[in-house]
Design a protein around this motif. Structure first.
Motif, short mmCIF file in Angstrom:
data_model
loop_
_atom_site.label_atom_id
_atom_site.label_comp_id
_atom_site.label_asym_id
_atom_site.label_seq_id
_atom_site.Cartn_x
_atom_site.Cartn_y
_atom_site.Cartn_z
N ALA A 69 -18.58 -22.83 -21.56
CA ALA A 69 -17.97 -22.76 -20.23
C ALA A 69 -16.44 -22.72 -20.34
N LEU A 70 -15.88 -23.57 -21.20
CA LEU A 70 -14.43 -23.59 -21.37
C LEU A 70 -13.94 -22.29 -21.99
N SER A 71 -14.70 -21.74 -22.91
CA SER A 71 -14.35 -20.44 -23.50
C SER A 71 -14.28 -19.37 -22.42
N GLY A 72 -15.25 -19.38 -21.51
CA GLY A 72 -15.24 -18.42 -20.40
C GLY A 72 -14.05 -18.62 -19.49
N LEU A 73 -13.71 -19.89 -19.21
CA LEU A 73 -12.54 -20.16 -18.36
C LEU A 73 -11.27 -19.61 -18.99
N ILE A 74 -11.10 -19.84 -20.28
CA ILE A 74 -9.91 -19.34 -20.97
C ILE A 74 -9.82 -17.82 -20.88
N ASN A 81 -9.48 -11.94 -14.78
CA ASN A 81 -10.69 -11.28 -14.30
C ASN A 81 -11.86 -12.27 -14.36
N PRO A 82 -12.47 -12.60 -13.22
CA PRO A 82 -13.56 -13.58 -13.19
C PRO A 82 -14.86 -13.09 -13.82
N LEU A 83 -14.90 -11.84 -14.28
CA LEU A 83 -16.10 -11.35 -14.96
C LEU A 83 -16.04 -11.55 -16.46
N SER A 84 -14.91 -12.05 -16.97
CA SER A 84 -14.80 -12.27 -18.42
C SER A 84 -15.73 -13.39 -18.85
N ASP A 85 -16.37 -13.15 -19.98
CA ASP A 85 -17.35 -14.10 -20.52
C ASP A 85 -17.47 -13.82 -22.01
N PRO A 86 -17.62 -14.85 -22.84
CA PRO A 86 -17.73 -14.61 -24.28
C PRO A 86 -18.80 -13.59 -24.65
N GLY A 87 -19.93 -13.62 -23.96
CA GLY A 87 -20.99 -12.66 -24.26
C GLY A 87 -20.66 -11.27 -23.81
N ILE A 88 -20.04 -11.14 -22.63
CA ILE A 88 -19.76 -9.83 -22.06
C ILE A 88 -18.70 -9.08 -22.86
N ILE A 89 -17.68 -9.79 -23.35
CA ILE A 89 -16.59 -9.10 -24.05
C ILE A 89 -16.81 -9.02 -25.56
N GLY A 90 -17.99 -9.38 -26.04
CA GLY A 90 -18.33 -9.11 -27.43
C GLY A 90 -18.22 -10.27 -28.40
N ALA A 243 -10.61 -19.74 -27.44
CA ALA A 243 -11.85 -19.33 -26.79
C ALA A 243 -12.86 -18.82 -27.80
N ALA A 244 -12.39 -18.03 -28.77
CA ALA A 244 -13.29 -17.51 -29.80
C ALA A 244 -13.84 -18.63 -30.66
N LEU A 245 -13.00 -19.63 -30.97
CA LEU A 245 -13.46 -20.78 -31.74
C LEU A 245 -14.58 -21.51 -31.01
N LEU A 246 -14.33 -21.83 -29.74
CA LEU A 246 -15.31 -22.57 -28.95
C LEU A 246 -16.63 -21.81 -28.86
N SER A 247 -16.54 -20.52 -28.56
CA SER A 247 -17.75 -19.74 -28.36
C SER A 247 -18.51 -19.51 -29.66
N SER A 248 -17.80 -19.09 -30.70
CA SER A 248 -18.49 -18.71 -31.94
C SER A 248 -19.11 -19.91 -32.64
N PRO A 265 -17.10 -21.50 -14.94
CA PRO A 265 -15.72 -21.47 -14.42
C PRO A 265 -15.64 -20.99 -12.97
N HIS A 266 -16.52 -20.04 -12.61
CA HIS A 266 -16.50 -19.52 -11.25
C HIS A 266 -16.89 -20.59 -10.24
N ILE A 267 -17.94 -21.37 -10.56
CA ILE A 267 -18.35 -22.46 -9.68
C ILE A 267 -17.25 -23.52 -9.61
N ALA A 268 -16.63 -23.81 -10.77
CA ALA A 268 -15.56 -24.81 -10.79
C ALA A 268 -14.39 -24.39 -9.91
N ARG A 269 -14.05 -23.11 -9.93
CA ARG A 269 -12.94 -22.62 -9.09
C ARG A 269 -13.31 -22.73 -7.61
#
Length: 331
Positions: A69-74, A81-90, A243-248, A265-269
């Motif tokens: 979740a924190l990786s996505g927020l970063i 862009n609220p669509l950024s997500d560790p999975g979506i961007i690779g 973000a990459a550290l947290l996610s990977s 992150p979207h719900i938190a905002r």
């Protein structure tokens, strides 16, 4: 409703999820059994199930959910862009490629003999992927959030293709391990993985906490940030590395799990508006709740079969992603 009350509600949801997670499953446990554990009066069988199997898995889901979740927020802050997500961007695809290399070149048929190597290779794969996406997202010398998302999706598909090239050389045991990873099956649910990965994740979270001020400023235009004295590109690279550290590291033990970094992150905002410190805390709590709750649902909805937590999260996150698209406030 005050932010403190909202935080308490999230904590209460996590506590309830923890109780249900610890007491349900193939081996049923009651609240009295939990009390016996707390007072040291539980039977050896209950202690075995609780401490050897359920506790490490619970810790992994809570901490890795918060980390994703924190990786996505970063990433959302950096890309605006609220669509950024560790999975979506690779990031997940790159981490998966690191896991594939680990299975093919290091681990053989076992993923437990090289506990330090697996998170490292997963991290390197995720980091290199997201840095590549970031480098290709500059249009006319300026960072483009739209390009960031699109190149991330394309890169994820390309890296996934390389993954399948390597899998053609795998035997059944190796393929089983890889399939569990991509399904989001939390296979690193032992104390060995907890000891190896959780301290790193907590340290990175603390480091990120000290960059909350920079994260809150990222909503401003890059030119304005430069005028205010911020080295924008450097700060973005630092945040992306975190973000990459947290996610990977998280996906190296929890499997390839998408959408936690998008939803939390979207719900938190929505809950906490503009205060980045509160959003930071809320994102961690929501991520921990979502992944632990998804794990609970996965092991109980079709009992005795266990649905991988990644599939449960995708069933929730897919529709939510479409909802964000149709709102017309993103790309």
């Amino acid at each position: 409703m005050r932010n403190s009350v909202k935080i308490l509600i999230l904590v209460a949801l996590i506590v309830v999820t923890i109780v249900f997670t610890l007491t349900t499953g193939t081996f049923k446990m009651s609240l009295s059994d939990i009390w016996d554990l707390a007072t040291g009066q539980a039977s050896s069988k209950i202690e075995l199930v609780f401490y050897k199997f359920r506790m490490p898995r619970l810790i992994i889901t809570l901490i890795c959910g918060a980390a994703l979740a924190l990786s996505g927020l970063i990433l959302q802050v950096v890309s605006k862009n609220p669509l950024s997500d560790p999975g979506i961007i690779g990031v997940n695809a790159g981490s998966g490629f690191g896991v594939v290399l680990f299975i093919a070149l290091v681990a053989g048929n076992s993923g437990v003999n090289h506990l330090y190597t697996l998170p490292l290779m997963s991290f390197i794969g995720g980091l290199l992927t997201v840095l590549l996406v970031f480098a290709l997202s500059f249009v006319g010398g300026k960072f483009s959030s739209n390009t960031f998302i699109l190149i991330g999706i394309a890169t994820a598909l390309g890296v996934t293709g390389f993954v399948y090239v390597f899998t053609s050389m795998f035997d059944n045991t190796q393929m089983d391990m890889l399939n569990r990873f991509f399904a989001g099956n939390i296979w690193g649910d032992s104390w060995e993985f907890v000891i190896v990965t959780i301290p790193y994740i907590v340290i990175i979270m603390i480091i990120t906490l000290f960059r909350v001020r920079e994260m809150s400023m990222m909503s401003l235009d890059d030119d304005m940030l430069t005028t205010l004295g911020m080295h924008v590109t450097r700060e973005k690279i630092i945040l992306i590395v975190l973000a990459a550290l947290l996610s990977s590291i998280s996906v190296s033990v929890a499997g390839s799990i998408s959408f936690i970094g998008l939803i939390a992150p979207h719900i938190a905002r929505m809950m906490f508006k503009i205060d980045m410190k509160i959003i930071f805390v809320g994102t961690l709590l929501i991520g921990a709740f979502l992944l632990s709750f998804a794990d609970f649902v996965g092991k109980t909805i079709a009992e005795p079969l266990i649905i991988p937590v990644g599939i449960v999260v995708s069933l929730i996150g897919g529709p939510y992603f479409l909802y964000l698209l149709f709102r017309g406030k993103t790309i």
